[in-house]
Motif scaffolding. Structure first.
Motif, PDB file in Angstrom:
ATOM      1  N   GLY A  64      -7.117  -0.792  25.817  1.00  0.00           N
ATOM      2  CA  GLY A  64      -7.476  -2.184  25.556  1.00  0.00           C
ATOM      3  C   GLY A  64      -8.693  -2.302  24.652  1.00  0.00           C
ATOM      4  O   GLY A  64      -8.710  -3.117  23.716  1.00  0.00           O
ATOM      5  N   TRP A  65      -9.718  -1.488  24.913  1.00  0.00           N
ATOM      6  CA  TRP A  65     -10.920  -1.548  24.068  1.00  0.00           C
ATOM      7  C   TRP A  65     -10.635  -1.029  22.664  1.00  0.00           C
ATOM      8  O   TRP A  65     -11.220  -1.517  21.685  1.00  0.00           O
ATOM      9  N   ARG A  66      -9.735  -0.053  22.554  1.00  0.00           N
ATOM     10  CA  ARG A  66      -9.358   0.418  21.222  1.00  0.00           C
ATOM     11  C   ARG A  66      -8.703  -0.723  20.433  1.00  0.00           C
ATOM     12  O   ARG A  66      -9.010  -0.932  19.264  1.00  0.00           O
ATOM     13  N   ARG A  67      -7.835  -1.457  21.081  1.00  0.00           N
ATOM     14  CA  ARG A  67      -7.185  -2.584  20.416  1.00  0.00           C
ATOM     15  C   ARG A  67      -8.198  -3.676  20.077  1.00  0.00           C
ATOM     16  O   ARG A  67      -8.135  -4.281  19.002  1.00  0.00           O
ATOM     17  N   CYS A  68      -9.114  -3.915  20.995  1.00  0.00           N
ATOM     18  CA  CYS A  68     -10.137  -4.935  20.762  1.00  0.00           C
ATOM     19  C   CYS A  68     -10.988  -4.583  19.546  1.00  0.00           C
ATOM     20  O   CYS A  68     -11.244  -5.439  18.683  1.00  0.00           O
ATOM     21  N   LEU A  69     -11.417  -3.337  19.463  1.00  0.00           N
ATOM     22  CA  LEU A  69     -12.263  -2.907  18.342  1.00  0.00           C
ATOM     23  C   LEU A  69     -11.489  -2.911  17.030  1.00  0.00           C
ATOM     24  O   LEU A  69     -12.027  -3.282  15.981  1.00  0.00           O
ATOM     25  N   LEU A  70     -10.221  -2.512  17.073  1.00  0.00           N
ATOM     26  CA  LEU A  70      -9.423  -2.509  15.851  1.00  0.00           C
ATOM     27  C   LEU A  70      -9.158  -3.936  15.358  1.00  0.00           C
ATOM     28  O   LEU A  70      -9.221  -4.207  14.154  1.00  0.00           O
ATOM     29  N   SER A  71      -8.892  -4.854  16.285  1.00  0.00           N
ATOM     30  CA  SER A  71      -8.697  -6.243  15.872  1.00  0.00           C
ATOM     31  C   SER A  71      -9.998  -6.817  15.328  1.00  0.00           C
ATOM     32  O   SER A  71      -9.992  -7.611  14.374  1.00  0.00           O
ATOM     33  N   GLY A  72     -11.132  -6.400  15.905  1.00  0.00           N
ATOM     34  CA  GLY A  72     -12.430  -6.819  15.373  1.00  0.00           C
ATOM     35  C   GLY A  72     -12.659  -6.273  13.974  1.00  0.00           C
ATOM     36  O   GLY A  72     -13.215  -6.961  13.109  1.00  0.00           O
ATOM     37  N   ALA A  73     -12.208  -5.045  13.715  1.00  0.00           N
ATOM     38  CA  ALA A  73     -12.358  -4.461  12.379  1.00  0.00           C
ATOM     39  C   ALA A  73     -11.532  -5.232  11.353  1.00  0.00           C
ATOM     40  O   ALA A  73     -11.986  -5.483  10.230  1.00  0.00           O
ATOM     41  N   VAL A  74     -10.320  -5.650  11.733  1.00  0.00           N
ATOM     42  CA  VAL A  74      -9.488  -6.464  10.840  1.00  0.00           C
ATOM     43  C   VAL A  74     -10.188  -7.788  10.542  1.00  0.00           C
ATOM     44  O   VAL A  74     -10.211  -8.253   9.389  1.00  0.00           O
ATOM     45  N   PHE A  75     -10.772  -8.393  11.568  1.00  0.00           N
ATOM     46  CA  PHE A  75     -11.530  -9.643  11.433  1.00  0.00           C
ATOM     47  C   PHE A  75     -12.678  -9.456  10.439  1.00  0.00           C
ATOM     48  O   PHE A  75     -12.887 -10.263   9.525  1.00  0.00           O
ATOM     49  N   ALA A  76     -13.420  -8.365  10.589  1.00  0.00           N
ATOM     50  CA  ALA A  76     -14.580  -8.109   9.727  1.00  0.00           C
ATOM     51  C   ALA A  76     -14.164  -7.912   8.271  1.00  0.00           C
ATOM     52  O   ALA A  76     -14.825  -8.415   7.352  1.00  0.00           O
ATOM     53  N   VAL A  77     -13.060  -7.206   8.046  1.00  0.00           N
ATOM     54  CA  VAL A  77     -12.587  -6.968   6.675  1.00  0.00           C
ATOM     55  C   VAL A  77     -12.253  -8.285   5.985  1.00  0.00           C
ATOM     56  O   VAL A  77     -12.622  -8.524   4.830  1.00  0.00           O
ATOM     57  N   CYS A  78     -11.561  -9.160   6.698  1.00  0.00           N
ATOM     58  CA  CYS A  78     -11.203 -10.452   6.105  1.00  0.00           C
ATOM     59  C   CYS A  78     -12.441 -11.273   5.776  1.00  0.00           C
ATOM     60  O   CYS A  78     -12.552 -11.832   4.678  1.00  0.00           O
ATOM     61  N   MET A  79     -13.392 -11.358   6.701  1.00  0.00           N
ATOM     62  CA  MET A  79     -14.578 -12.179   6.473  1.00  0.00           C
ATOM     63  C   MET A  79     -15.461 -11.576   5.383  1.00  0.00           C
ATOM     64  O   MET A  79     -16.125 -12.308   4.638  1.00  0.00           O
ATOM     65  N   ALA A  80     -15.479 -10.258   5.247  1.00  0.00           N
ATOM     66  CA  ALA A  80     -16.257  -9.632   4.173  1.00  0.00           C
ATOM     67  C   ALA A  80     -15.766 -10.080   2.802  1.00  0.00           C
ATOM     68  O   ALA A  80     -16.555 -10.261   1.869  1.00  0.00           O
ATOM     69  N   GLY A  81     -14.462 -10.290   2.686  1.00  0.00           N
ATOM     70  CA  GLY A  81     -13.922 -10.732   1.411  1.00  0.00           C
ATOM     71  C   GLY A  81     -14.403 -12.104   0.989  1.00  0.00           C
ATOM     72  O   GLY A  81     -14.485 -12.401  -0.211  1.00  0.00           O
ATOM     73  N   THR A  82     -14.773 -12.949   1.948  1.00  0.00           N
ATOM     74  CA  THR A  82     -15.200 -14.310   1.604  1.00  0.00           C
ATOM     75  C   THR A  82     -16.585 -14.345   0.973  1.00  0.00           C
ATOM     76  O   THR A  82     -16.925 -15.297   0.261  1.00  0.00           O
ATOM     77  N   THR A  83     -17.413 -13.339   1.228  1.00  0.00           N
ATOM     78  CA  THR A  83     -18.769 -13.300   0.657  1.00  0.00           C
ATOM     79  C   THR A  83     -18.912 -12.207  -0.403  1.00  0.00           C
ATOM     80  O   THR A  83     -19.996 -12.027  -0.961  1.00  0.00           O
ATOM     81  N   LEU A  84     -17.846 -11.494  -0.683  1.00  0.00           N
ATOM     82  CA  LEU A  84     -17.900 -10.384  -1.635  1.00  0.00           C
ATOM     83  C   LEU A  84     -18.415 -10.795  -3.020  1.00  0.00           C
ATOM     84  O   LEU A  84     -19.179 -10.049  -3.645  1.00  0.00           O
ATOM     85  N   PRO A  85     -18.064 -11.981  -3.550  1.00  0.00           N
ATOM     86  CA  PRO A  85     -18.516 -12.318  -4.910  1.00  0.00           C
ATOM     87  C   PRO A  85     -19.995 -12.691  -5.021  1.00  0.00           C
ATOM     88  O   PRO A  85     -20.491 -12.846  -6.140  1.00  0.00           O
ATOM     89  N   THR A  86     -20.693 -12.855  -3.899  1.00  0.00           N
ATOM     90  CA  THR A  86     -22.048 -13.422  -3.921  1.00  0.00           C
ATOM     91  C   THR A  86     -22.989 -12.768  -4.935  1.00  0.00           C
ATOM     92  O   THR A  86     -23.584 -13.456  -5.765  1.00  0.00           O
ATOM     93  N   PRO A  87     -23.192 -11.444  -4.911  1.00  0.00           N
ATOM     94  CA  PRO A  87     -24.136 -10.859  -5.876  1.00  0.00           C
ATOM     95  C   PRO A  87     -23.562 -10.719  -7.288  1.00  0.00           C
ATOM     96  O   PRO A  87     -24.258 -10.242  -8.191  1.00  0.00           O
ATOM     97  N   LEU A  88     -22.314 -11.150  -7.481  1.00  0.00           N
ATOM     98  CA  LEU A  88     -21.649 -10.981  -8.775  1.00  0.00           C
ATOM     99  C   LEU A  88     -21.631 -12.257  -9.605  1.00  0.00           C
ATOM    100  O   LEU A  88     -21.202 -12.226 -10.766  1.00  0.00           O
TER     101      LEU A  88
END
Length: 401
Positions: free
Chosen positions: A7-31
């Motif tokens: 269960g914790w493995r699934r929780c952490l992996l779903s959190g990693a997917v969440f983080a990847v998506c949200m990182a894309g929304t701020t990726l252009p900031t320094p560019l």
């Protein structure tokens, strides 16, 4: 034990997917500075390009914010990853300003789909009795992902070749890995309904909620407005006024605000909802004062301090706002009221930023920033004074959507 570990493995992996998506929304900031040189547009255009993101988020929250409750978490998250892919491709192949607008809109659609669905998914994949830790994973994935975006793009743009291409190529690779992980993860919604049953969510405020909603919404508005300024025009200010042209440093300054917000949200459990909102308002005010000092004296350390203090205040205030509203709202109206709070927050991340861009032309970026700070300081001070006189009910800390 094995079930708990799984269960914790699934929780952490779903959190990693969440983080990847949200990182894309701020990726252009320094560019944005590089795009400004490439396509020759003004500071106002930077703020408008940035604010288009909020249009996508608000549209999804209102029209399909509850879609994952009906059709399941995984299909909605898959659509979110699809929009994230399309957004990265727009930036990767941008040959004109219109591509940036399209990329930001698609990024907003992606974030709008992920905001509620991914938070619920992280919570539901955790083992029974792990709600507190799952809340930490969801919070860290959301705000931590937002912070990692500008940091990753800044480092790659500064120290690697192809600064306008490599960050998005790397993100596409991460999205592909996330899609593979999502295929492996189980669905958590047991009774699914057709997409046709999804209805637009109409924000609404029952009378008993209004006294809490006003100051909570004001604090959320200011917190998100501060984030909006940091992620849209702070790289321009660092370059034009402070002579900081290192894009990794620009990305780090923005990232610090999001990382501090994560710490602020996690602190609500110890501080308590009743105190987190006024304390968050006080920290936001302090962050605004530090930012004013940075603009007035052109000092990089004050910019860094304002990011940390203001980001921490945003985290305290926003999670406190969500928790306070959840406590006084019936289950039958809770989704509508929380949607209303998110709409206010994302208006805060866009409208004031465009105002800064409009003022930057006639009075300069520093003058526009000081006007913004004065307006936001008045708003958050009013909310803070109201909360001291009429504290919100001291109850459980709730969770963050």
């Amino acid at each position: 034990m094995d079930g708990g570990l799984r269960g914790w493995r699934r929780c952490l992996l779903s959190g990693a997917v969440f983080a990847v998506c949200m990182a894309g929304t701020t990726l252009p900031t320094p560019l944005y500075g590089l795009y400004q040189q490439k396509f020759d547009f003004s500071d106002l255009t930077i703020t408008v390009v940035y604010a288009v993101y909020a249009v996508g988020v608000i549209g999804v929250l209102l029209l399909a914010g509850n879609a994952s409750d009906a059709v399941g978490r995984r299909p909605v998250l898959a659509w979110g990853l699809g929009f994230a892919t399309a957004s990265a491709l727009c930036f990767l192949f941008a040959t004109a300003l219109g591509w940036l607008y399209a990329g930001r809109l698609l990024s907003g659609l992606s974030a709008g789909l992920f905001t509620g669905a991914a938070t619920a998914y992280v919570m539901e994949t955790a083992p029974r009795g792990g709600a507190a830790r799952a809340t930490f994973v969801a919070t860290a994935a959301n705000m931590g992902g937002l912070g990692c975006g500008p940091l990753l793009a800044g480092v790659l743009a500064q120290y690697a070749d192809w600064p306008l291409y490599l960050p998005f190529a790397v993100h596409l690779a991460l999205v592909a890995c996330s899609a593979a992980v999502l295929l492996w993860l189980p669905e958590t919604v047991r009774e699914r309904r057709p997409l046709s049953t999804v209805r637009p969510q109409r924000p609404g405020l029952p009378p008993r909620v209004r006294a809490v909603f006003g100051p909570a919404a004001a604090a959320s508005f200011v917190g998100f407005a501060l984030f909006g300024v940091f992620t849209s025009v702070s790289p321009s200010f660092l370059a034009q006024s402070l002579g900081v042209h290192n894009r990794a440093v620009s990305g780090l300054v923005v990232a610090l605000a999001f990382f501090a917000s994560t710490a602020g949200q996690l602190a609500v459990g110890r501080v308590g909802v009743g105190r987190s909102l006024p304390l968050g308002c006080a920290a936001l005010l302090a962050g605004l004062v530090l930012l004013a000092g940075a603009l007035w004296w052109d000092l990089l350390p004050l910019v860094v301090l304002s990011a940390v203090v203001g980001g921490g205040g945003q985290g305290l205030a926003f999670r406190g706002a969500v928790s306070a509203i959840v406590e006084v709202t019936g289950a039958d109206r809770r989704a509508a009221v929380i949607s209303a709070l998110f709409v206010v927050a994302y208006v805060g991340i866009s409208v004031p930023v465009i105002g800064v861009g409009l003022l930057a032309g006639p009075i300069g970026l520093e003058g526009a920033g000081l006007v913004f700070i004065a307006c936001m300081a008045l708003l958050v001070s009013t909310a803070g004074v109201y909360l001291l006189r009429r504290p919100v009910p001291a109850a459980g800390t709730g969770g963050v959507r």
